[in-house]
Design a protein around this motif. Structure first.
Motif, PDB file in Angstrom:
ATOM      1  N   GLY A 294       0.794  -1.472   0.129  1.00  0.00           N
ATOM      2  CA  GLY A 294       0.055   0.043  -0.056  1.00  0.00           C
ATOM      3  C   GLY A 294       0.695   1.287  -0.155  1.00  0.00           C
ATOM      4  O   GLY A 294       2.006   1.372  -0.660  1.00  0.00           O
ATOM      5  N   VAL A 295       0.173   2.245   0.474  1.00  0.00           N
ATOM      6  CA  VAL A 295       1.191   3.760   0.561  1.00  0.00           C
ATOM      7  C   VAL A 295       0.960   3.901   1.982  1.00  0.00           C
ATOM      8  O   VAL A 295       0.035   3.949   2.809  1.00  0.00           O
ATOM      9  N   SER A 296       2.221   4.627   2.375  1.00  0.00           N
ATOM     10  CA  SER A 296       2.147   5.406   3.582  1.00  0.00           C
ATOM     11  C   SER A 296       1.251   6.684   3.669  1.00  0.00           C
ATOM     12  O   SER A 296       0.855   7.287   2.790  1.00  0.00           O
ATOM     13  N   THR A 297       0.967   7.158   4.882  1.00  0.00           N
ATOM     14  CA  THR A 297       0.237   8.209   5.049  1.00  0.00           C
ATOM     15  C   THR A 297       0.870   9.410   4.502  1.00  0.00           C
ATOM     16  O   THR A 297       0.148  10.507   4.035  1.00  0.00           O
ATOM     17  N   GLU A 298       2.194   9.684   4.400  1.00  0.00           N
ATOM     18  CA  GLU A 298       2.953  10.815   3.997  1.00  0.00           C
ATOM     19  C   GLU A 298       2.727  10.812   2.401  1.00  0.00           C
ATOM     20  O   GLU A 298       2.259  11.817   1.792  1.00  0.00           O
ATOM     21  N   PHE A 300       0.180   9.363   0.791  1.00  0.00           N
ATOM     22  CA  PHE A 300      -1.137   9.552   0.350  1.00  0.00           C
ATOM     23  C   PHE A 300      -1.427  11.048   0.671  1.00  0.00           C
ATOM     24  O   PHE A 300      -2.173  11.754  -0.195  1.00  0.00           O
ATOM     25  N   VAL A 301      -0.902  11.733   1.567  1.00  0.00           N
ATOM     26  CA  VAL A 301      -1.257  13.222   1.706  1.00  0.00           C
ATOM     27  C   VAL A 301      -0.578  13.898   0.645  1.00  0.00           C
ATOM     28  O   VAL A 301      -1.024  15.043   0.135  1.00  0.00           O
ATOM     29  N   GLU A 302       0.555  13.623   0.175  1.00  0.00           N
ATOM     30  CA  GLU A 302       1.201  14.278  -0.900  1.00  0.00           C
ATOM     31  C   GLU A 302       0.514  14.006  -2.282  1.00  0.00           C
ATOM     32  O   GLU A 302       0.295  14.821  -3.174  1.00  0.00           O
ATOM     33  N   GLY A 303      -0.108  12.892  -2.591  1.00  0.00           N
ATOM     34  CA  GLY A 303      -0.918  12.583  -3.547  1.00  0.00           C
ATOM     35  C   GLY A 303      -2.276  13.354  -3.806  1.00  0.00           C
ATOM     36  O   GLY A 303      -3.157  13.347  -4.590  1.00  0.00           O
TER      37      GLY A 303
END
Length: 318
Positions: A294-298, A300-303
């Protein structure tokens, strides 16, 4: 030719069988009758059944106090057919000639012979143990606080008691039909279907965990639940009753369609009104159930920034 007299239960199932070679049979509570009925509402010499030279069977009332009821009607004398139900006092009888043809034999089910291992209580207890382990693991997956194994015992007992309603109900119905209850087989079939259902439930969670946007998933869930219920009911009827396959299929299909229709209606009723906020459902499982990292929180926020830009651009084109 001979006179056949069947004593019937309240549901018209045969409980006793008599066969007489003579042409006249007396029925009553007196000891000198051919058939003595221990019924206080039956007279000492209540009725006489006679068969003529053509094989026709007649019944005649011997001036009894409560009379003779044939298919619900009081009659002094009548010619009897095979399906007629004769009531003397509170005793139900069916009278016919021995030359009457019986119904064709039912074909033995190959499936029932292959499921003979389900009739052993050792296998039933093994399935109950596996169910206890599966329920404990399922509870552990859905527990968001510290899991306490000691608190599982009351739940296991209550779950098993609730599950026991199904086999005990069909066992009772089997006994009422003068057939074996076969409780071990009923419990084994139920536990086996429940374990399969729990496995499908875990698979369902895994798919939602990894493929949250899978289309038409509610329909797939209903189909899977319907097939599981149909199999459970079909096998239960196979073990509990002696009935033709077509009748068993009709009952199982009818009940399955009714269950699916009720579930679909319930989903429509509980469906929330329109909301500008999209509904959010989450599935919490251990990380080992994930296909990828998956993706990390950071990340996800950047995306989100690029997502907002694409949304603004699409709105501008409209």
């Amino acid at each position: 030719m001979a006179i056949i007299i069947e004593k019937l239960a309240a549901n018209n199932r045969q409980v006793k069988h008599y066969r007489f070679g003579q042409s006249s049979v007396s029925i009553g509570r007196g000891y000198d009758n051919d058939i003595r009925l221990d019924d206080p509402y039956v007279g000492a010499e209540h009725a006489v059944i006679e068969q003529d030279a053509e094989g026709q069977i007649h019944i005649r009332d011997c001036q009894s106090l409560n009379g003779i009821h044939i298919n619900g009607k009081v009659q002094q004398q009548a010619r009897l057919a095979k399906d007629d139900v004769v009531v003397l006092g509170k005793t139900r009888l069916r009278v016919f000639d021995s030359a009457e043809q019986v119904e064709p034999a039912l074909r033995l089910s190959v499936i029932e012979s292959r499921l003979s291992f389900l009739s052993h209580w050792r296998f039933t207890f093994l399935l109950a143990f596996v169910y206890a382990l599966a329920l404990t693991y399922q509870t552990y997956l859905h527990t968001f606080v510290e899991f306490e194994l000691g608190k599982m015992l009351p739940r296991l007992i209550s779950e098993l008691l609730i599950l026991s309603v199904w086999p005990l109900l069909f066992g009772l119905l089997s006994r009422l039909q003068k057939q074996d209850a076969r409780l071990a087989s009923q419990y084994s079939i139920l536990l086996l279907m429940v374990l399969i259902g729990m496995g499908l439930s875990l698979l369902n969670q895994w798919l939602k965990f990894n493929f949250a946007q899978f289309p038409a998933w509610n329909g797939v869930e209903l189909v899977a639940l319907g097939m599981l219920f149909f199999t459970l009911l079909w096998l239960t009827l196979l073990i509990a009753f002696h009935q033709p396959t077509y009748r068993r299929n009709r009952i199982a299909l009818g009940c399955t369609f009714l269950l699916v229709a009720c579930l679909m209606g319930w989903q429509e009723i509980k469906q929330a009104d329109f909301s500008p906020r999209p509904p959010y459902q989450f599935v919490l499982l251990p990380g080992t159930y994930a296909i990828d990292d998956g993706v990390s929180t950071e990340e996800f926020v950047e995306g989100l920034a690029s997502t907002y830009e694409k949304t603004a651009t699409s709105r501008g084109k409209e």
